[in-house]
Design a protein around this motif. Structure first.
Motif, mmCIF file in Angstrom:
data_model
loop_
_atom_site.group_PDB
_atom_site.id
_atom_site.type_symbol
_atom_site.label_atom_id
_atom_site.label_comp_id
_atom_site.label_asym_id
_atom_site.label_seq_id
_atom_site.Cartn_x
_atom_site.Cartn_y
_atom_site.Cartn_z
ATOM 1 N N VAL A 122 14.509 -42.660 2.859
ATOM 2 C CA VAL A 122 14.882 -41.896 4.375
ATOM 3 C C VAL A 122 14.444 -40.966 4.698
ATOM 4 O O VAL A 122 14.049 -40.801 5.420
ATOM 5 N N GLU A 123 14.801 -39.644 3.644
ATOM 6 C CA GLU A 123 14.339 -38.404 4.315
ATOM 7 C C GLU A 123 12.715 -38.007 4.544
ATOM 8 O O GLU A 123 12.452 -37.548 5.315
ATOM 9 N N GLN A 124 11.952 -39.390 3.701
ATOM 10 C CA GLN A 124 10.556 -38.706 4.141
ATOM 11 C C GLN A 124 9.961 -39.873 5.435
ATOM 12 O O GLN A 124 9.308 -39.096 5.861
ATOM 13 N N ARG A 125 10.744 -40.364 5.239
ATOM 14 C CA ARG A 125 10.867 -41.148 6.087
ATOM 15 C C ARG A 125 10.929 -40.517 7.783
ATOM 16 O O ARG A 125 9.991 -40.908 8.616
ATOM 17 N N ASP A 126 12.240 -40.538 7.680
ATOM 18 C CA ASP A 126 12.402 -39.873 8.707
ATOM 19 C C ASP A 126 11.776 -38.460 10.048
ATOM 20 O O ASP A 126 11.293 -37.843 10.808
ATOM 21 N N GLY A 127 11.153 -37.851 7.516
ATOM 22 C CA GLY A 127 10.324 -36.566 8.601
ATOM 23 C C GLY A 127 9.450 -36.959 9.166
ATOM 24 O O GLY A 127 8.542 -36.011 9.744
ATOM 25 N N ALA A 128 8.288 -38.063 8.792
ATOM 26 C CA ALA A 128 7.479 -38.497 9.365
ATOM 27 C C ALA A 128 7.798 -39.552 11.087
ATOM 28 O O ALA A 128 6.565 -38.591 11.295
ATOM 29 N N LEU A 129 8.625 -39.517 11.256
ATOM 30 C CA LEU A 129 8.980 -40.276 12.987
ATOM 31 C C LEU A 129 8.849 -38.546 13.222
ATOM 32 O O LEU A 129 8.331 -38.865 14.312
ATOM 33 N N PHE A 137 11.080 -48.912 6.214
ATOM 34 C CA PHE A 137 10.312 -48.182 6.180
ATOM 35 C C PHE A 137 9.864 -47.169 7.804
ATOM 36 O O PHE A 137 9.559 -46.503 7.882
ATOM 37 N N ARG A 138 10.995 -47.969 8.155
ATOM 38 C CA ARG A 138 11.080 -47.815 10.045
ATOM 39 C C ARG A 138 11.997 -46.942 10.632
ATOM 40 O O ARG A 138 11.807 -46.408 11.965
ATOM 41 N N GLU A 139 13.694 -47.627 10.168
ATOM 42 C CA GLU A 139 14.670 -47.554 11.338
ATOM 43 C C GLU A 139 15.580 -48.099 10.469
ATOM 44 O O GLU A 139 15.185 -48.908 8.807
ATOM 45 N N THR A 140 16.856 -47.554 10.450
ATOM 46 C CA THR A 140 18.370 -47.665 9.822
ATOM 47 C C THR A 140 18.604 -48.969 11.079
ATOM 48 O O THR A 140 19.140 -49.138 11.911
ATOM 49 N N LEU A 141 19.276 -49.725 10.491
ATOM 50 C CA LEU A 141 19.349 -51.149 11.340
ATOM 51 C C LEU A 141 21.176 -51.129 11.287
ATOM 52 O O LEU A 141 21.316 -52.051 9.636
#
Length: 242
Positions: free
Chosen positions: A52-59, A188-192
């Motif tokens: 999640v940290e890597q995903r949200d950081g990239a976003l 890989f894109r968001e938390t649902l």
């Protein structure tokens, strides 16, 4: 006289030592599942946090791998196709299906599309595409032929897991879920975020219960039932909240 007494104490010491060893072995056997569960939980939560940290950081930095945008479009189109054309490809998740898409081509290793977090069960599980036997030994799996876990107005992503084994509980405590409990799908894109709206017990071949319902964004958890048996399927139907 003293020597005879010392020799007489040897069998007693041997019995005490053997009893102590048997107690230690028994304690180890009893503790093994608990220790394995603790280690599994620690690893899963650590990996989920990193994911999640890597995903949200990239976003946040606008540095999303373009392959992931391509993957999201692909899965969205596939979900729309499933909703429009039907789901003839559905099969029992415990029949061990292979994934239709190889996520490694999009930079996601091991065909792991994300994580499932169910706080009411104290569970965090990696989520893999393809209900293969190998994947089901590692965590939760997406059922091939159901909607992909990226959300949408006409979707029902079926997520299956075993009712536990020696190394982890997985969906063992699924019957404890109640209406309103949250189920988070971290892709890989968001938390649902979904909430439990219904539970039901069905036959393994009852695919109507896990098909897309027009106008609804659903996730359905599926596992064996009753505990320790493969006779039925226990379903937890969850509807998108956020």
């Amino acid at each position: 006289m003293g020597k005879r007494k010392a020799r007489g104490d040897r069998p007693r010491r041997f019995v005490l030592l053997a009893a102590g060893l048997l107690f230690a072995v028994g304690l180890g056997v009893l503790a093994y599942p608990h220790v394995c569960q603790v280690l599994f939980d620690q690893q899963a939560r650590h990996d989920e946090s990193a994911f999640v940290e890597q995903r949200d950081g990239a976003l946040g930095q606008g540095a999303v791998d373009p392959r992931l945008d391509e993957l999201f479009r692909l899965l969205t189109v596939e979900n729309e196709r499933l909703a429009a054309e039907g789901q003839a490809e559905l099969a029992d998740p415990f029949a061990y299906e292979q994934p239709a898409i190889d996520l490694s081509a999009y930079g996601l290793p091991d065909n792991r599309i994300g994580y499932v977090r169910i706080e009411a069960m104290g569970a965090v599980l990696p989520l893999y595409l393809g209900a293969s036997e190998a994947n089901m030994a590692l965590g939760a799996v997406h059922l091939t032929g159901s909607s992909y876990p990226v959300g949408g107005p006409n979707a029902n992503a079926v997520i299956a897991a075993h009712r536990g084994y020696a190394q982890a509980a997985l969906f063992r405590d699924v019957e404890s879920l109640r209406e309103g409990d949250e189920v988070e799908v971290e892709n890989f894109r968001e938390t649902l975020i979904y909430r439990v709206v219904e539970t039901r017990v069905v036959d393994p071949g009852d695919f109507e219960s896990v098909k897309i319902q027009p106008g609804r964004d659903l996730v359905t958890l599926s596992t064996c039932h009753p505990y320790g048996s493969n006779e039925y399927r226990f379903l937890v139907i969850c509807e998108r909240a956020l």
